[in-house]
Enzyme design. Structure first.
Site, short mmCIF file in Angstrom:
data_model
loop_
_atom_site.label_atom_id
_atom_site.label_comp_id
_atom_site.label_asym_id
_atom_site.label_seq_id
_atom_site.Cartn_x
_atom_site.Cartn_y
_atom_site.Cartn_z
N HIS A 19 0.82 -1.21 0.00
CA HIS A 19 0.00 0.00 0.00
C HIS A 19 0.86 1.26 0.00
O HIS A 19 0.37 2.34 -0.35
CB HIS A 19 -0.89 -0.02 1.24
CG HIS A 19 -2.31 0.38 1.02
ND1 HIS A 19 -2.91 0.50 -0.22
CD2 HIS A 19 -3.29 0.68 1.92
CE1 HIS A 19 -4.17 0.85 -0.06
NE2 HIS A 19 -4.43 0.97 1.23
N TYR A 64 -2.79 8.90 7.26
CA TYR A 64 -3.15 7.52 6.94
C TYR A 64 -3.91 7.52 5.62
O TYR A 64 -4.56 8.50 5.24
CB TYR A 64 -3.93 6.81 8.06
CG TYR A 64 -3.04 6.49 9.23
CD1 TYR A 64 -2.33 5.31 9.28
CD2 TYR A 64 -2.87 7.42 10.25
CE1 TYR A 64 -1.47 5.04 10.34
CE2 TYR A 64 -2.01 7.16 11.31
CZ TYR A 64 -1.33 5.97 11.35
OH TYR A 64 -0.47 5.71 12.38
N ASN A 66 -6.64 6.32 4.32
CA ASN A 66 -8.07 6.58 4.16
C ASN A 66 -8.46 8.04 4.32
O ASN A 66 -9.58 8.41 4.00
CB ASN A 66 -8.88 5.73 5.14
CG ASN A 66 -8.74 4.25 4.86
OD1 ASN A 66 -8.09 3.84 3.89
ND2 ASN A 66 -9.33 3.44 5.70
N ASN A 112 -9.38 3.56 -0.97
CA ASN A 112 -9.86 4.55 -0.02
C ASN A 112 -9.07 5.86 -0.02
O ASN A 112 -9.61 6.92 0.28
CB ASN A 112 -9.90 3.96 1.39
CG ASN A 112 -10.98 2.92 1.54
OD1 ASN A 112 -12.03 3.01 0.90
ND2 ASN A 112 -10.74 1.92 2.36
#
Length: 192
Positions: A19, A64, A66, A112
């Site tokens: 990610h 982060y 999201n 996201n």
């Protein structure tokens, strides 16, 4: 001036997660193109430099994944940049490992980080550099896949891809996404 955003999660233990390939790409670009030291700003880390004569502000949101838009929106507003001056480097499940594609606009495809940016910018009309990490094959395994670390066997293609993205970055800065993709493909043809 352009804003280049690398997506990832700021936890040190997540630094090698699939990610975080967006963070990795921006780090290599900033390092290889001699950007200024990173500093905290816009709920993220910011570094400024030049790529192919174009001024680039690099941003790694510390919000982060999201909530990435919470860093992207204030940065783009501060520099008065339209959405098409924003490029987001992110992991892409739907591309094989090492494959790189650029597109403008489009949906979040379940990502996201992109969804957050879409929401805060109020548009999807920004550029995306999609960095292939491959799909685990089963939808139930996606979460573990993206939050899993790259394997040692991934190291060759990963390093080659990140270096190719950096080497081809002047073409991206010049607004030539097709030429950028072609150069990345040529530079990685033996490893991806």
């Amino acid at each position: 001036m352009k804003l280049w955003v690398g997506l990832g999660n700021p936890e040190p233990g997540m630094a090698r997660n699939r990610h975080n390939i967006g963070f990795m790409a921006i780090d290599v670009i900033a390092d290889r193109h001699g950007f200024a030291p990173w500093r905290k700003r816009f709920s993220g880390l910011v570094s400024e430099g030049s790529v192919g004569g174009e001024k680039i502000v690099a941003l790694k949101p510390l919000t982060y994944m999201n909530e990435s838009g919470r860093a992207v929106q204030p940065a783009s507003a501060f520099f008065k940049l339209p959405p098409d001056a924003v490029t987001v480097f992110h992991d892409e499940l739907d591309l094989i490992p090492g494959k790189v594609r650029v597109k403008r606009g489009g949906g979040a495809a379940g990502h996201n980080g992109l969804r957050s940016i879409d929401r805060t910018l109020g548009t999807q009309d920004y550029w995306r550099v999609r960095l292939g990490i491959g799909h685990p094959g089963d939808k139930a395994r996606v979460h573990g896949h993206v939050l899993g670390n790259f394997a040692k066997t991934d190291e060759d293609w990963l390093v080659d891809t990140l270096e190719a993205v950096s080497d081809a970055a002047p073409l991206l800065a010049a607004g030539k996404p097709e030429d950028f993709m072609t150069k990345v493909a040529l530079l990685t043809k033996d490893t991806a």
